[in-house]
Motif scaffolding. Sequence first.
Motif, short mmCIF file in Angstrom:
data_model
loop_
_atom_site.label_atom_id
_atom_site.label_comp_id
_atom_site.label_asym_id
_atom_site.label_seq_id
_atom_site.Cartn_x
_atom_site.Cartn_y
_atom_site.Cartn_z
N GLN A 37 0.84 -1.17 0.07
CA GLN A 37 -0.02 -0.16 0.00
C GLN A 37 0.81 1.17 -0.04
OE1 GLN A 37 -2.44 -0.72 3.35
NE2 GLN A 37 -3.82 -1.96 2.27
N ARG A 38 2.04 1.17 0.85
CA ARG A 38 2.72 2.41 0.89
C ARG A 38 3.40 2.64 -0.51
NH1 ARG A 38 4.37 0.44 5.97
NH2 ARG A 38 6.27 -0.24 5.19
N LEU A 39 3.78 1.50 -1.29
CA LEU A 39 4.38 1.82 -2.59
C LEU A 39 3.19 2.45 -3.43
CD1 LEU A 39 7.01 1.31 -4.63
CD2 LEU A 39 5.92 -1.22 -4.93
N GLU A 40 2.19 1.82 -3.46
CA GLU A 40 1.19 2.40 -4.34
C GLU A 40 1.01 3.95 -4.17
OE1 GLU A 40 -2.00 -1.14 -5.46
OE2 GLU A 40 -1.82 -0.56 -3.36
N GLN A 41 0.97 4.18 -2.76
CA GLN A 41 0.80 5.68 -2.41
C GLN A 41 1.95 6.48 -3.03
OE1 GLN A 41 0.18 5.63 1.75
NE2 GLN A 41 -1.85 4.71 1.76
N HIS A 42 3.03 5.83 -2.87
CA HIS A 42 4.33 6.89 -3.12
C HIS A 42 4.26 6.78 -4.59
CE1 HIS A 42 8.49 8.01 -2.83
NE2 HIS A 42 8.90 7.54 -3.99
N LEU A 43 3.97 5.92 -5.46
CA LEU A 43 3.84 5.92 -6.89
C LEU A 43 2.59 6.77 -7.41
CD1 LEU A 43 5.14 2.43 -7.92
CD2 LEU A 43 6.41 4.51 -7.72
N GLY A 44 1.57 6.72 -6.69
CA GLY A 44 0.28 7.24 -7.08
C GLY A 44 -0.42 6.42 -8.04
N ALA A 45 -0.18 5.15 -8.11
CA ALA A 45 -0.95 4.17 -8.87
C ALA A 45 -1.49 2.89 -8.38
CB ALA A 45 0.16 3.75 -9.92
N THR A 46 -2.28 2.48 -8.77
CA THR A 46 -2.91 0.98 -8.31
C THR A 46 -2.12 -0.09 -8.90
OG1 THR A 46 -5.24 2.02 -7.67
CG2 THR A 46 -4.89 -0.45 -7.94
N LEU A 47 -1.58 -0.93 -7.96
CA LEU A 47 -0.56 -1.80 -8.73
C LEU A 47 -1.37 -3.34 -8.66
CD1 LEU A 47 2.78 -1.03 -6.69
CD2 LEU A 47 1.92 -0.23 -9.20
N LEU A 48 -2.08 -3.47 -7.75
CA LEU A 48 -2.99 -4.69 -7.86
C LEU A 48 -4.38 -4.56 -7.88
CD1 LEU A 48 -1.34 -6.20 -4.45
CD2 LEU A 48 -0.62 -6.60 -7.03
N ASP A 49 -4.97 -5.45 -8.87
CA ASP A 49 -6.52 -5.63 -9.06
C ASP A 49 -7.05 -6.52 -7.93
OD1 ASP A 49 -9.10 -5.69 -9.60
OD2 ASP A 49 -8.61 -6.27 -11.86
N ARG A 50 -7.78 -5.82 -6.66
CA ARG A 50 -7.79 -6.50 -5.57
C ARG A 50 -9.52 -7.22 -5.88
NH1 ARG A 50 -4.55 -2.53 -4.15
NH2 ARG A 50 -2.78 -3.17 -2.67
#
Length: 309
Positions: A37-50
């Motif tokens: 989640q921190r990585l997604e916030q840092h990149l400003g992108a959704t990395l996983l389709d949950r």
Amino acid sequence: MMLDEMRAFVLLAETGSIQRVAERLPLTQPAVTRQIQRLEQHLGATLLDRRVKPPRLTPAGLAALERCRAILAAVQDLKDGAGETAEPEGSLRLGIGVLHAFAEADFTALLRDLRQRWPRLSLRLTGGLAHTLLADLDRGRLDAAVVLLQESAAPYPGRVVGQEKLVVVGARGLALPRRPSLADLAACDWVVSPRESCDVRPALEALFAREGLELRISAEVHDLAIQQSLIRSGFGLGVLPARRSAPFTARDELRRIDLPGFRFDFAISVVRAPHLGRLDRAVDHLEEELRQRLAPSVVPMAQALAVSK
């Protein structure tokens, strides 16, 4: 750089399981989830389709995965290269200030051994006088240098690996008194190295100048073999390394001459720049090989004066 977060994300993409990632790191499963989640916030992108089980990488996640792998690999390569046990590679900028008599054969073989031992190491060699090479080291233009330093320069920079003793020699039949004066020697011709490549010549000229005399030069020759040949034929006096002239004096082809006030005993020292990383191993090897090859001529006092880097 969020390396821990990138590492967790790459492992998740490879294993497909938060549990397996937690076991590998090791972390708790909630901790792994928070890293993603921190990585997604840092990149400003959704990395996983949950929305699916198990979660799948989104298009942004696929693009991020490739870049995260590249970053982690680069960081690992940096760590490997910076370690003291890393294999030397890249360019070693080496200054050579030893007498060309030594560099001509022994030193060349030593450099060849370096390249054979570490094929990914390339050598950028620079010749010059000791003061020039030491200044280049201070300016960051060289990684290491092998230099000749007069005994008056003690304590020496770097590590002393041996000594080079120089002697005045002439042809056996040269008409000179048994104990010639400076005036007698000033009346002779001299075979010398070019000024820009010789640490000895300026000191020799200064010795004569203090008595109001001049060094009468018949030939300037860089190549040692030609110097020896000219001196043996009576072309003039010269200054040679003792270990190189010894075979000729033993065969009565050269005469060693005592020059009042002349004593040039040089320490051979390896000086290096700080923080060489993987190149340190190559310089360590160079230093040890020089020490072994020069072992018969190492002077205990010179060793005692050596200053560690």
